[in-house]
Motif scaffolding. Structure first.
Motif, PDB file in Angstrom:
ATOM      1  N   ARG A 105       0.817  -1.206   0.000  1.00 51.34           N
ATOM      2  CA  ARG A 105       0.000   0.000   0.000  1.00 51.34           C
ATOM      3  C   ARG A 105       0.856   1.264   0.000  1.00 51.34           C
ATOM      4  O   ARG A 105       0.382   2.346  -0.397  1.00 51.34           O
ATOM      5  CB  ARG A 105      -0.912  -0.017   1.234  1.00 51.34           C
ATOM      6  CG  ARG A 105      -2.024   1.009   1.206  1.00 51.34           C
ATOM      7  CD  ARG A 105      -3.091   0.671   0.177  1.00 51.34           C
ATOM      8  NE  ARG A 105      -3.394   1.801  -0.670  1.00 51.34           N
ATOM      9  CZ  ARG A 105      -4.425   1.848  -1.498  1.00 51.34           C
ATOM     10  NH1 ARG A 105      -5.228   0.808  -1.626  1.00 51.34           N
ATOM     11  NH2 ARG A 105      -4.642   2.902  -2.247  1.00 51.34           N
ATOM     12  N   ASN A 106       2.113   1.172   0.404  1.00 54.31           N
ATOM     13  CA  ASN A 106       2.995   2.345   0.404  1.00 54.31           C
ATOM     14  C   ASN A 106       3.887   2.389  -0.832  1.00 54.31           C
ATOM     15  O   ASN A 106       4.956   2.988  -0.813  1.00 54.31           O
ATOM     16  CB  ASN A 106       3.840   2.397   1.675  1.00 54.31           C
ATOM     17  CG  ASN A 106       4.768   1.196   1.812  1.00 54.31           C
ATOM     18  OD1 ASN A 106       4.522   0.138   1.239  1.00 54.31           O
ATOM     19  ND2 ASN A 106       5.831   1.337   2.586  1.00 54.31           N
ATOM     20  N   PHE A 124      -3.337  -4.373  -3.978  1.00 54.82           N
ATOM     21  CA  PHE A 124      -2.658  -3.704  -2.872  1.00 54.82           C
ATOM     22  C   PHE A 124      -2.645  -4.558  -1.616  1.00 54.82           C
ATOM     23  O   PHE A 124      -3.670  -5.097  -1.195  1.00 54.82           O
ATOM     24  CB  PHE A 124      -3.333  -2.364  -2.572  1.00 54.82           C
ATOM     25  CG  PHE A 124      -3.149  -1.356  -3.665  1.00 54.82           C
ATOM     26  CD1 PHE A 124      -1.920  -0.755  -3.867  1.00 54.82           C
ATOM     27  CD2 PHE A 124      -4.200  -1.028  -4.505  1.00 54.82           C
ATOM     28  CE1 PHE A 124      -1.739   0.164  -4.885  1.00 54.82           C
ATOM     29  CE2 PHE A 124      -4.036  -0.104  -5.523  1.00 54.82           C
ATOM     30  CZ  PHE A 124      -2.796   0.497  -5.721  1.00 54.82           C
ATOM     31  N   PRO A 126      -1.700  -4.649   2.515  1.00 55.74           N
ATOM     32  CA  PRO A 126      -1.610  -3.686   3.623  1.00 55.74           C
ATOM     33  C   PRO A 126      -0.216  -3.639   4.231  1.00 55.74           C
ATOM     34  O   PRO A 126       0.541  -4.611   4.162  1.00 55.74           O
ATOM     35  CB  PRO A 126      -2.635  -4.217   4.635  1.00 55.74           C
ATOM     36  CG  PRO A 126      -2.725  -5.682   4.341  1.00 55.74           C
ATOM     37  CD  PRO A 126      -2.535  -5.828   2.863  1.00 55.74           C
ATOM     38  N   SER A 147      -1.869 -11.690   4.239  1.00 57.98           N
ATOM     39  CA  SER A 147      -2.459 -11.085   3.043  1.00 57.98           C
ATOM     40  C   SER A 147      -2.592 -12.087   1.902  1.00 57.98           C
ATOM     41  O   SER A 147      -3.488 -11.968   1.058  1.00 57.98           O
ATOM     42  CB  SER A 147      -1.602  -9.905   2.573  1.00 57.98           C
ATOM     43  OG  SER A 147      -1.540  -8.899   3.554  1.00 57.98           O
ATOM     44  N   LEU A 387      -7.524   0.581   5.279  1.00 57.88           N
ATOM     45  CA  LEU A 387      -6.790  -0.114   4.212  1.00 57.88           C
ATOM     46  C   LEU A 387      -6.003  -1.283   4.803  1.00 57.88           C
ATOM     47  O   LEU A 387      -4.879  -1.549   4.391  1.00 57.88           O
ATOM     48  CB  LEU A 387      -5.834   0.862   3.512  1.00 57.88           C
ATOM     49  CG  LEU A 387      -6.460   2.113   2.894  1.00 57.88           C
ATOM     50  CD1 LEU A 387      -5.381   3.099   2.471  1.00 57.88           C
ATOM     51  CD2 LEU A 387      -7.325   1.736   1.704  1.00 57.88           C
ATOM     52  N   GLN A 388      -6.594  -1.940   5.791  1.00 55.02           N
ATOM     53  CA  GLN A 388      -5.861  -2.963   6.533  1.00 55.02           C
ATOM     54  C   GLN A 388      -6.106  -4.369   6.015  1.00 55.02           C
ATOM     55  O   GLN A 388      -5.885  -5.349   6.719  1.00 55.02           O
ATOM     56  CB  GLN A 388      -6.220  -2.869   8.014  1.00 55.02           C
ATOM     57  CG  GLN A 388      -5.916  -1.518   8.641  1.00 55.02           C
ATOM     58  CD  GLN A 388      -4.505  -1.026   8.357  1.00 55.02           C
ATOM     59  OE1 GLN A 388      -3.541  -1.736   8.628  1.00 55.02           O
ATOM     60  NE2 GLN A 388      -4.374   0.164   7.810  1.00 55.02           N
ATOM     61  N   THR A 390      -6.180  -6.817   2.032  1.00 51.28           N
ATOM     62  CA  THR A 390      -5.857  -6.818   0.604  1.00 51.28           C
ATOM     63  C   THR A 390      -6.962  -6.105  -0.172  1.00 51.28           C
ATOM     64  O   THR A 390      -8.140  -6.325   0.073  1.00 51.28           O
ATOM     65  CB  THR A 390      -5.692  -8.253   0.101  1.00 51.28           C
ATOM     66  OG1 THR A 390      -4.662  -8.892   0.855  1.00 51.28           O
ATOM     67  CG2 THR A 390      -5.311  -8.275  -1.370  1.00 51.28           C
ATOM     68  N   SER A 391      -6.570  -5.234  -1.090  1.00 51.16           N
ATOM     69  CA  SER A 391      -7.535  -4.411  -1.813  1.00 51.16           C
ATOM     70  C   SER A 391      -7.289  -4.534  -3.312  1.00 51.16           C
ATOM     71  O   SER A 391      -6.151  -4.349  -3.778  1.00 51.16           O
ATOM     72  CB  SER A 391      -7.403  -2.949  -1.373  1.00 51.16           C
ATOM     73  OG  SER A 391      -8.194  -2.108  -2.177  1.00 51.16           O
ATOM     74  N   GLU A 436     -10.446   2.464  -7.736  1.00 52.17           N
ATOM     75  CA  GLU A 436     -10.872   1.981  -6.422  1.00 52.17           C
ATOM     76  C   GLU A 436     -12.251   2.533  -6.078  1.00 52.17           C
ATOM     77  O   GLU A 436     -12.532   3.705  -6.314  1.00 52.17           O
ATOM     78  CB  GLU A 436      -9.877   2.413  -5.338  1.00 52.17           C
ATOM     79  CG  GLU A 436      -8.527   1.733  -5.409  1.00 52.17           C
ATOM     80  CD  GLU A 436      -7.677   2.034  -4.183  1.00 52.17           C
ATOM     81  OE1 GLU A 436      -7.379   1.090  -3.437  1.00 52.17           O
ATOM     82  OE2 GLU A 436      -7.321   3.202  -3.992  1.00 52.17           O
ATOM     83  N   ARG A 442     -13.539   5.164   3.965  1.00 51.09           N
ATOM     84  CA  ARG A 442     -12.428   5.766   3.223  1.00 51.09           C
ATOM     85  C   ARG A 442     -12.715   7.242   2.980  1.00 51.09           C
ATOM     86  O   ARG A 442     -11.828   8.098   3.096  1.00 51.09           O
ATOM     87  CB  ARG A 442     -12.270   5.021   1.891  1.00 51.09           C
ATOM     88  CG  ARG A 442     -11.069   5.426   1.054  1.00 51.09           C
ATOM     89  CD  ARG A 442      -9.841   4.634   1.468  1.00 51.09           C
ATOM     90  NE  ARG A 442      -8.795   4.743   0.487  1.00 51.09           N
ATOM     91  CZ  ARG A 442      -8.678   3.962  -0.591  1.00 51.09           C
ATOM     92  NH1 ARG A 442      -9.568   3.007  -0.797  1.00 51.09           N
ATOM     93  NH2 ARG A 442      -7.680   4.108  -1.411  1.00 51.09           N
TER      94      ARG A 442
END
Length: 465
Positions: A105-106, A124, A126, A147, A387-388, A390-391, A436, A442
């Protein structure tokens, strides 16, 4: 307003920011000597004897082959449009159009741009979040394991994975375990080590491990963010066991300029040779020792820092005395000290490799003045972003940006699909990616970020019409 040319004059302010050569003071000696020659004598095209990063003959090709062998890699390529271009080329070499790639995510925004260019779906993963600092930490092996279980299903093949090690703030990931875990799933791994180039050229046993020795298939090093090269210089290292050389070469040809600067190419070569020298080892260890001494001395005087795995990144905990890092940054500028990264709860300085006499006293005076400005009541922490887990976006970033859109206030964007990137820069870590779907949680979190950081996080956002 002065012209750009006027702004490039010598500056007496302390440069605690990137590039880490400190306005030239810590450039490799050979590069300093070159820059004292007649200006422009080094502004040359790809002459036959010079060549370029993608040529098979010439001085550049010879240097790349020599350095790849020295570092135990199959290939390396110099980059003259920063780590950005090399990260993008690496991702496009791993993933074909219609495939997916795992990203933390970063991840840097340049990787989202690569997904847009290649029609690739980002998945993504986390990463930890530090509420007292308001920014992401580094990925852990246990976090990645959770994840990947169950295996993410983006409805298309997952072609590879990218890791960030260390982060902008100097937090180190569990890089060996992460790479082993991803390799066990059959994925090639690229590591964005732009802020950790010095790890690969450091013999100290107590330092974090570089991705170069941790088994990564591709590693991108910036040569100005964590090594004393000129801005825009970088290098891509490649092991060909899991990723074909020709695919990487073709991707580089798509992204890299056809007219590379000879000066920047020379900086790549000279900086890497300097990092491999015994003189560099002594210089780096002395600098790291000075940084640790500085942090210790300032803490003794009551200055508050957030811990980092890299002593060359100093994270001033301004929020703990009731002062925004954004306000602290403006105050430092007036005091003749230029920091690297202002954020709502902290201010990060890049110690770099140039010497700064009197720095401890100067930072102590700044802290004391900031403490008088603040009310001593810590600023509220920033809650963890929602966002904790998997996205997976509902659309690829390129698809989302091609469709009709409208602009709405963040408060009215719940359950809408984003059509633009929200990404404070620096550090360049996206908070929202095109494609997204914006949940109510969010939307609320982004609104709170807008209140703290209105210049970087807009109150209006593009969503699909």
């Amino acid at each position: 307003m002065p012209s750009l040319l006027e702004l490039l004059r010598p500056d007496r302010r302390l440069a605690l920011h990137l590039p880490v050569h400190g306005r030239g003071a810590a450039l490799p000696p050979l590069m300093q000597r070159l820059l004292r020659q007649s200006p422009g004598s080094w502004d040359l095209p790809e002459l036959p004897e010079i060549g370029g990063p993608l040529e098979s003959h010439g001085a550049v090709a010879t240097s790349q082959a020599r350095l790849a062998e020295a570092m135990g890699f199959d290939h390396c390529w110099f980059g003259v449009n920063g780590a950005t271009g090399l990260l993008q080329a690496g991702l496009l070499a791993m993933a074909q159009p219609g495939e997916a790639v795992l990203l933390p995510r970063n991840a840097h925004r340049s990787l989202i741009a690569a997904c847009e260019l290649g029609g690739v779906m980002p998945v993504f993963l986390p990463v930890p979040f530090f509420a007292d600092r308001g920014h992401a930490g580094a990925m852990t092996a246990e976090g990645l394991r959770q994840s990947l279980d169950p295996w993410p299903d983006p409805g298309r093949p997952i072609a590879g994975a990218v890791l960030v090690h260390p982060t902008y703030h100097g937090y180190s990931a569990e890089i060996v375990e992460l790479i082993e875990l991803l390799h066990s799933r059959g994925l090639p791994v690229m590591v964005d080590e732009a802020h950790g180039t010095h790890l690969a050229f450091n013999a100290e046993q107590d330092s974090p491990v570089s991705a170069l020795v941790a088994g990564a298939d591709l590693v991108v090093h910036s040569l100005h963010k964590s090594a004393p090269g000129l801005a825009q210089t970088a290098v891509l290292w490649h092991r060909s066991q899991r990723l074909d050389h020709e695919r990487v070469q073709r991707s580089l040809a798509r992204i890299q300029t056809t007219s590379p600067s000879s000066l920047l190419l020379a900086s790549c070569e000279t900086t890497l040779d300097w990092l491999l020298s015994s003189r560099w080892t002594s210089l780096f260890e002395a600098r790291r020792h000075q940084a640790n001494q500085l942090i210790h001395a300032l803490r003794e005087q009551g200055v508050l820092f957030h811990p980092s795995d890299d002593p060359l990144r100093l994270i001033l905990a301004t929020g703990q005395i009731g002062v925004s890092g954004l306000d602290a940054d403006e105050f430092c500028m007036r005091q003749g000290v230029i920091a690297e990264l202002p954020e709502p709860l902290c201010l990060t300085f890049c110690f770099g490799f140039a010497r700064h006499r009197g720095l401890a006293k100067r930072l102590q005076r700044i802290w004391q003045a900031l403490a008088r400005e603040g009310d001593g009541v810590p600023l509220p922490v920033i809650p963890d972003p929602p966002l904790q887990s998997t996205s997976i976006p509902e659309l690829t970033p390129d698809e989302a940006q091609r469709l009709p859109h409208c602009i709405r206030p963040l408060a009215e964007c719940a359950d809408q699909i984003a059509a633009e990137l929200i990404c404070p820069y620096p550090p360049g870590v996206p908070l929202l990616v095109p494609g997204e779907r914006i949940s109510a949680e969010r939307s609320q979190w982004l609104q709170s970020q807008h209140q703290r950081w209105p210049v970087q996080v807009p109150g209006m956002v593009k969503v699909l019409a």
